[in-house]
Write a protein that holds these residues in place. Structure first.
Motif, PDB file in Angstrom:
ATOM      1  N   THR A 380       0.832  -1.205   0.000  1.00 25.42           N
ATOM      2  CA  THR A 380       0.000   0.000   0.000  1.00 25.42           C
ATOM      3  C   THR A 380       0.863   1.251   0.000  1.00 25.42           C
ATOM      4  N   ARG A 381       1.884   1.273   0.836  1.00 27.59           N
ATOM      5  CA  ARG A 381       2.737   2.468   0.887  1.00 27.59           C
ATOM      6  C   ARG A 381       3.428   2.698  -0.451  1.00 27.59           C
ATOM      7  N   ILE A 382       3.877   1.622  -1.077  1.00 29.04           N
ATOM      8  CA  ILE A 382       4.524   1.785  -2.373  1.00 29.04           C
ATOM      9  C   ILE A 382       3.526   2.357  -3.382  1.00 29.04           C
ATOM     10  N   ALA A 383       2.308   1.823  -3.347  1.00 28.61           N
ATOM     11  CA  ALA A 383       1.299   2.297  -4.292  1.00 28.61           C
ATOM     12  C   ALA A 383       0.930   3.748  -4.044  1.00 28.61           C
ATOM     13  N   MET A 384       1.022   4.203  -2.807  1.00 23.04           N
ATOM     14  CA  MET A 384       0.643   5.576  -2.492  1.00 23.04           C
ATOM     15  C   MET A 384       1.834   6.519  -2.509  1.00 23.04           C
ATOM     16  N   ASP A 385       2.947   6.038  -3.007  1.00 18.43           N
ATOM     17  CA  ASP A 385       4.157   6.852  -3.083  1.00 18.43           C
ATOM     18  C   ASP A 385       4.599   7.335  -1.699  1.00 18.43           C
ATOM     19  N   ARG A 386       4.324   6.502  -0.696  1.00 19.71           N
ATOM     20  CA  ARG A 386       4.822   6.806   0.642  1.00 19.71           C
ATOM     21  C   ARG A 386       5.834   5.759   1.048  1.00 19.71           C
ATOM     22  N   GLY A 387       6.185   4.912   0.121  1.00 22.09           N
ATOM     23  CA  GLY A 387       7.036   3.778   0.452  1.00 22.09           C
ATOM     24  C   GLY A 387       8.493   4.170   0.526  1.00 22.09           C
ATOM     25  N   GLY A 388       9.263   3.361   1.239  1.00 16.90           N
ATOM     26  CA  GLY A 388      10.701   3.546   1.304  1.00 16.90           C
ATOM     27  C   GLY A 388      11.394   2.284   0.828  1.00 16.90           C
ATOM     28  N   PRO A 389      12.738   2.316   0.779  1.00 18.07           N
ATOM     29  CA  PRO A 389      13.498   1.146   0.338  1.00 18.07           C
ATOM     30  C   PRO A 389      13.172  -0.110   1.148  1.00 18.07           C
ATOM     31  N   ARG A 390      12.875   0.085   2.441  1.00 18.10           N
ATOM     32  CA  ARG A 390      12.581  -1.099   3.258  1.00 18.10           C
ATOM     33  C   ARG A 390      11.267  -1.754   2.847  1.00 18.10           C
ATOM     34  N   ASP A 391      10.345  -0.966   2.311  1.00 16.35           N
ATOM     35  CA  ASP A 391       9.088  -1.556   1.829  1.00 16.35           C
ATOM     36  C   ASP A 391       9.341  -2.440   0.609  1.00 16.35           C
ATOM     37  N   LEU A 392      10.213  -1.964  -0.277  1.00 19.01           N
ATOM     38  CA  LEU A 392      10.558  -2.794  -1.438  1.00 19.01           C
ATOM     39  C   LEU A 392      11.221  -4.084  -0.972  1.00 19.01           C
ATOM     40  N   ALA A 393      12.130  -3.944  -0.020  1.00 16.98           N
ATOM     41  CA  ALA A 393      12.820  -5.131   0.488  1.00 16.98           C
ATOM     42  C   ALA A 393      11.834  -6.087   1.147  1.00 16.98           C
ATOM     43  N   ALA A 394      10.817  -5.518   1.835  1.00 18.20           N
ATOM     44  CA  ALA A 394       9.821  -6.363   2.495  1.00 18.20           C
ATOM     45  C   ALA A 394       9.084  -7.213   1.466  1.00 18.20           C
ATOM     46  N   ILE A 395       8.748  -6.596   0.333  1.00 12.69           N
ATOM     47  CA  ILE A 395       8.070  -7.362  -0.721  1.00 12.69           C
ATOM     48  C   ILE A 395       8.984  -8.484  -1.213  1.00 12.69           C
ATOM     49  N   GLY A 396      10.240  -8.138  -1.458  1.00 11.28           N
ATOM     50  CA  GLY A 396      11.187  -9.143  -1.939  1.00 11.28           C
ATOM     51  C   GLY A 396      11.306 -10.309  -0.967  1.00 11.28           C
ATOM     52  N   GLN A 397      11.556  -9.976   0.292  1.00 14.19           N
ATOM     53  CA  GLN A 397      11.709 -11.024   1.315  1.00 14.19           C
ATOM     54  C   GLN A 397      10.445 -11.829   1.486  1.00 14.19           C
ATOM     55  N   GLY A 398       9.302 -11.142   1.452  1.00 17.73           N
ATOM     56  CA  GLY A 398       8.022 -11.817   1.623  1.00 17.73           C
ATOM     57  C   GLY A 398       7.785 -12.828   0.507  1.00 17.73           C
ATOM     58  N   LEU A 399       8.145 -12.426  -0.711  1.00 17.89           N
ATOM     59  CA  LEU A 399       7.941 -13.341  -1.845  1.00 17.89           C
ATOM     60  C   LEU A 399       8.881 -14.530  -1.757  1.00 17.89           C
ATOM     61  N   VAL A 400      10.094 -14.291  -1.275  1.00 17.82           N
ATOM     62  CA  VAL A 400      11.019 -15.410  -1.080  1.00 17.82           C
ATOM     63  C   VAL A 400      10.447 -16.367  -0.038  1.00 17.82           C
ATOM     64  N   ALA A 401       9.939 -15.789   1.058  1.00 13.74           N
ATOM     65  CA  ALA A 401       9.343 -16.618   2.106  1.00 13.74           C
ATOM     66  C   ALA A 401       8.152 -17.404   1.557  1.00 13.74           C
ATOM     67  N   ALA A 402       7.311 -16.723   0.743  1.00 21.11           N
ATOM     68  CA  ALA A 402       6.135 -17.389   0.176  1.00 21.11           C
ATOM     69  C   ALA A 402       6.557 -18.592  -0.659  1.00 21.11           C
ATOM     70  N   ALA A 403       7.596 -18.387  -1.484  1.00 21.38           N
ATOM     71  CA  ALA A 403       8.047 -19.475  -2.342  1.00 21.38           C
ATOM     72  C   ALA A 403       8.556 -20.638  -1.491  1.00 21.38           C
ATOM     73  N   SER A 404       9.266 -20.322  -0.424  1.00 20.94           N
ATOM     74  CA  SER A 404       9.815 -21.417   0.366  1.00 20.94           C
ATOM     75  C   SER A 404       8.722 -22.137   1.152  1.00 20.94           C
ATOM     76  N   LEU A 405       7.694 -21.399   1.564  1.00 22.03           N
ATOM     77  CA  LEU A 405       6.557 -22.037   2.239  1.00 22.03           C
ATOM     78  C   LEU A 405       5.790 -22.913   1.255  1.00 22.03           C
ATOM     79  N   ALA A 406       5.637 -22.400   0.025  1.00 26.99           N
ATOM     80  CA  ALA A 406       4.927 -23.178  -0.996  1.00 26.99           C
ATOM     81  C   ALA A 406       5.637 -24.508  -1.214  1.00 26.99           C
TER      82      ALA A 406
END
Ligand SMILES: Nc1ncnc2c1ncn2[C@@H]1O[C@H](COP(=O)(O)OP(=O)(O)O)[C@@H](O)[C@H]1O
Ligand SMILES: [Mg+2]
Length: 905
Positions: A380-406
């Motif tokens: 949401t923050r990224i979409a609202m242009d309130r995001g920071g680098p850590r938000d991008l990293a959170a998406i990256g890490q989250g997707l890695v976690a999702a893949a490993s859980l899958a």
């Protein structure tokens, strides 16, 4: 720059001393007038300034200094300011206190303003209204709690005759968007279920005196003009928000649901102003899908927070084993909204059961879940242009976690896990890989801080950074050279924001710098206490180089950021699905872990009217007393003797026993078992069979509600009335010491009548605890009433509570023994015993014995009221003959009639 620096409040220019309004104040007043309900954060350089009454309020609320700046109409203007970099902190405190804040920024470069003339004011505009229900920043939000904004729309008359209400609620931090329709009787309970941070209503609804009480229960209720709730334009506005031609793709909504949904989206638009919040399409919750639990019951059972408002000590805190913030939010939502469809409950329970059995898989899942950041909020923050680098990293890490859980759960297999598996495997692996390659290991909070792009990712950026770093090295070496050339070994090159790079020497050396030949190189800038500061042309040039390179580097980094954000947003749907799957998996794993650690069992939930719980414990008390005392598990069966609810015997238990014996605990844990079971969790019991409960009530006699200004007894009666009026055969009712709040005989009579009503009219499952032993004689007459009591042992004049529920009635209340345990002075205890003996000698129980024997057999229909006394007016009328009256007599007769009229008191 005219207003770029923190204004100095000290001196008032003479020109301002009269009643002229400065251009700046003119601008301020215009903006403030447009936002009368909010504190105005007015951007001036590195500060947000507040003026006039806003300044007074903010300084009081935040404990910041109240100063003044200039004059307005001859009066000092109060001013208070907060630094921009610390603004979130102050915002959070103001929002917590119930303020709204309008954030007003400079929307043009001050240099532009200057072009219009030296005195012109930088353009400013409100870019966002910060309200409790429209937050997106982690620093303003609680990670483990949803933040709902709820709109309530009303249609005056529904087909059923009463008012109908449309509800729409969004958590803009995650995009979740839901709608439902309800009626006047369920409105309060449905709102309590949503547990909104802020409620939006029309001015008219806000002013409605019937609802005033309801609104008073919430910290933030925002009335808005009626156009926000305009039904005719609702569909169009909602479609426009989602940028679709028609809403058909979202499913079918009632008119009221659309009105509420459009209202909530319009409010989001009006608070977010320039940025569009990325809401998910609204999802409709069918009426009756959730167990109805009113606010008093929620508070009383301490479902998600205690009576004191804390999370600690609540049912939620006792059962929460989630390891992600999104999981914690989902668990809270499910607990607040138990289901009424047995099949839906089973889907959840299947997943829990699968994970209870697979303990190795469960612990591996949980350790991987721990690495999954809060993707929904970051997105949401990224979409609202309130995001920071850590938000991008959170998406990256989250997707890695999702893949490993899958990878771990494969196709899921059991119940909800199938849906989880599908969600986890949607995002493709390229995005997280790209994010990992682009983002550095240590990330700044804000993108404008720079330094977040990984070295080696972008050749041009690496070069520019090298240039900048090289110049910095040259500056560092300059210190050595200057020291050698001047012979002053203590000479230092330093940097600050005002002077940039400068040379600093002790005062006595500084004096020599002021003279030839040094004054050719060193230009005096400042004299401080004991030191002097100088700039040099060389330092200036290097500084410009560094600044240029840094600007270029930051520009390149921001381009990278924009590109990464675009890639993330292209996959927003997949990311949301994965985030949701992670939350669901976390909840299932949490419930399974709880079940394994605390020996909970899988409940059987079906459409019967059973309520058979064996060896149940109170989830919170059990954990609280662990290590000090064992919890005594107890059975409860309200199903009737055939166990299926077909035979109605034993559907109401009357629980008697002295204070402290465990009555309240027993009542509550049975209610909590029902809530847990229908929310899809295992329960603290050896076995549990529950026929769906559609409505749950829990009341305690004599609860305090001073804040709302009603006497405790009044509250007790209002709540009891709600139960007796609303409980149907599927309800579960918990009444704890009703009637305690008034004189003994009043209280006993009310309790008595309430039990009869539950038995004859409501015919629901109920647990009724009371210290009025006299009530137990009712079981002779009421066939579905079962007497249960708490076992106690007397030992040398003391009472020992066994916390065990058995059949039968308490013979006495042991009040004096309890008082003794509590440390009442021995003389008082002795005297109380004497008084009691005397009272018992007069046989207090006699009247109630008589009452029960005199009672007629109960009829389900209410007994007709006694004939009213004859009406004197009717008597007079009957004696008059209009044909036999003169006009004067008729006139007198009218007076006589009026005089006889008895006004009801
Ligand atoms: N089944 C139980 N096992 C162990 N301790 C219990 C049990 N029930 C209650 N207690 C303890 O007794 C205290 C008093 O219980 P409570 O239910 O408030 O009694 P009552 O409502 O009869 O006055 C509780 O705070 C708890 O510590
Ligand atoms: Mg009690």
């Amino acid at each position: 720059m005219l207003d770029a620096a923190k204004p100095q409040p000290a001196v008032t220019p003479p020109a301002e001393a009269d009643s002229r309004v400065t251009p700046l104040m003119e601008q301020y007043i215009e903006i403030k007038t447009a936002n009368p309900d909010s504190l105005l954060f007015y951007r001036m350089g590195d500060f947000y300034e507040l003026f006039f009454d806003d300044a007074v309020q903010a300084s009081r609320a935040l404990g910041i200094a109240l100063t003044k700046r200039g004059k307005h109409l001859g009066e000092d203007i109060p001013m208070a300011g907060v630094p921009v970099h610390a603004a979130d902190d102050y915002l959070q405190r103001l929002i917590q206190l119930g303020f709204k804040v309008a954030v007003c920024e400079q929307v043009e470069d001050p240099a532009e303003a200057k072009k219009r003339g030296a005195k012109s004011v930088v353009k400013r505009d409100v870019v966002r209204l910060v309200t409790p229900g429209t937050l997106t920043e982690d620093s303003l939000l609680e990670a483990r709690r949803s933040n709902f904004l709820l709109a309530v729309a009303r249609a005056k008359v529904s087909s059923t005759g009463g008012d109908a209400y449309g509800l729409a609620w969004v958590d803009i931090s995650t995009g979740e968007f839901r709608v439902a329709e309800t009626d006047g009787g369920r409105l309060a309970a449905d709102i309590a279920r949503v547990d909104p941070r802020e409620i939006v209503v029309s001015d008219a609804l806000y002013a409605d005196e019937h609802l005033a009480e309801l609104w008073r229960g919430f910290k933030a209720v925002s009335p808005v003009p009626r156009d926000v709730f305009d039904g005719a334009s609702a569909e169009r506005r909602l479609a426009a928000y989602f940028d679709v031609g028609t809403l058909d793709g979202f499913g079918a909504f009632s008119r009221l649901e659309l009105t509420a949904a459009a209202a909530v989206s319009t409010y989001v638009e009006r608070t977010q102003i320039a940025t569009r919040a990325p809401l998910s399409p609204p999802v409709r919750e069918p009426a009756g899908a959730a167990m109805l639990i009113d606010a008093a019951t929620r508070a009383n059972l301490e479902l998600v927070r205690t009576l004191g408002g804390e999370r600690q000590g609540s049912l939620l805190a006792a059962i929460d084993r989630t390891v992600t913030a999104a999981g914690a939010r989902l668990l809270a939502a499910r607990l607040a909204s138990p289901l009424t469809d047995p099949a839906a409950v089973s889907t959840r329970l299947d997943a829990v059961e699968a994970l209870v059995k697979a303990s190795a898989l469960r612990s591996e899942l949980r350790s991987r879940l721990q690495n999954a950041p809060d993707m929904a909020r970051a997105l949401t923050r990224i979409a609202m242009d309130r995001g920071g680098p850590r938000d991008l990293a959170a998406i990256g890490q989250g997707l890695v976690a999702a893949a490993s859980l899958a990878g771990l759960i494969g196709d899921g297999g059991e119940g909800e896990l199938t849906e989880v598996a599908a969600g986890l495997s949607r995002p493709d692996a390229a995005l997280p890989a790209h994010l990992a390659a682009a983002l550095a290991d240590d990330l700044p909070l804000m993108k404008r801080d720079g330094g977040f792009v990984r070295p080696g990712f972008l050749a041009g950026l690496d070069e520019t950074r090298a240039l900048r770093d090289e110049s910095r090295r040259v500056i560092a070496s300059l210190q050595t050279r200057y020291a050698e050339e001047t012979g002053i070994r203590t000479l230092k090159v330093k940097h600050n924001n005002m002077l940039g790079y400068f040379v600093e020497v002790a005062q006595q050396h500084g004096e020599t710098f002021l003279k030839a030949p040094f004054n050719e190189t060193f230009i005096h800038r400042q004299t401080m206490a004991g030191t002097m500061r100088f700039s040099t042309t060389e330092l200036g040039q290097l500084e410009a180089k560094i600044a240029g390179a840094a600007d270029r580097a930051l520009g390149l980094e921001l381009d990278v950021f924009a590109d990464l954000a675009r890639r993330v947003l292209e996959r927003a749907e997949d990311i949301r699905a994965a985030a949701h799957a992670i939350a669901v998996l976390d909840v299932a794993a949490s419930n399974a872990t709880l079940a394994a650690e605390e020996a909970y069992c899988r409940p059987l939930v079906d459409t019967s009217l059973a309520f058979a719980i064996r060896q149940a414990r109170h989830p919170v008390v059990e954990q609280a007393i662990r290590g000090r005392a064992p919890f005594v598990a107890n059975d409860c069966d309200l199903s009737g003797s055939d166990g299926k609810g077909g035979d109605p015997r034993g559907r109401i238990w009357l629980v008697t026993g002295p204070n402290m014996a465990g009555k309240s605990t027993f009542l509550r844990h049975n209610a909590l078992v029902a809530v847990l079971a229908q929310s899809g969790a295992f329960v603290p019991a050896a076995s549990a069979h529950i026929g769906i409960v559609d409505r749950l009530f829990s009341r305690v006699g004599a609860a305090d509600d001073l804040a709302r200004g009603r006497s405790t007894f009044m509250v007790e009666m209002v709540e009891t009335a709600a139960i007796l009026n609303q409980s149907g055969p599927r309800a579960l009712v918990i009444l704890d010491e009703i009637g305690r709040g008034t004189a003994t005989f009043d209280g006993l009579s009310i309790a008595w009548a309430a039990v009869e009503h539950l038995h004859e009219t409501n015919r629901c499952r109920a647990l009724f605890a009371t210290h009025f032993h006299e009530l137990t004689v009712l079981s002779r007459r009421l066939e579905r009433l079962h007497n249960a009591t708490m076992r106690v042992k007397e030992w040398r004049g003391d009472v020992i509570f066994l916390h065990e529920v058995t059949e039968g009635a308490a013979d006495r209340s042991y009040g004096i023994q309890v008082a003794k345990l509590a440390g009442l002075p021995p003389s008082v205890v002795e005297r109380a015993k004497q008084v009691l003996a005397e009272l018992e000698a007069t046989d207090r129980s006699a009247p109630t014995r008589r009452m029960v024997d005199d009672l007629p057999l109960f009829a389900a229909a209410p007994r007709p009221a006694a004939a009213p006394p004859p009406d004197p007016v009717l008597g007079l009328l009957d004696g008059m003959d209009p044909d036999d009256m003169t006009p004067r007599e008729a006139h007198e007769a009218l007076y006589a009639l009026k005089a006889k009229r008895v006004r009801p008191t």
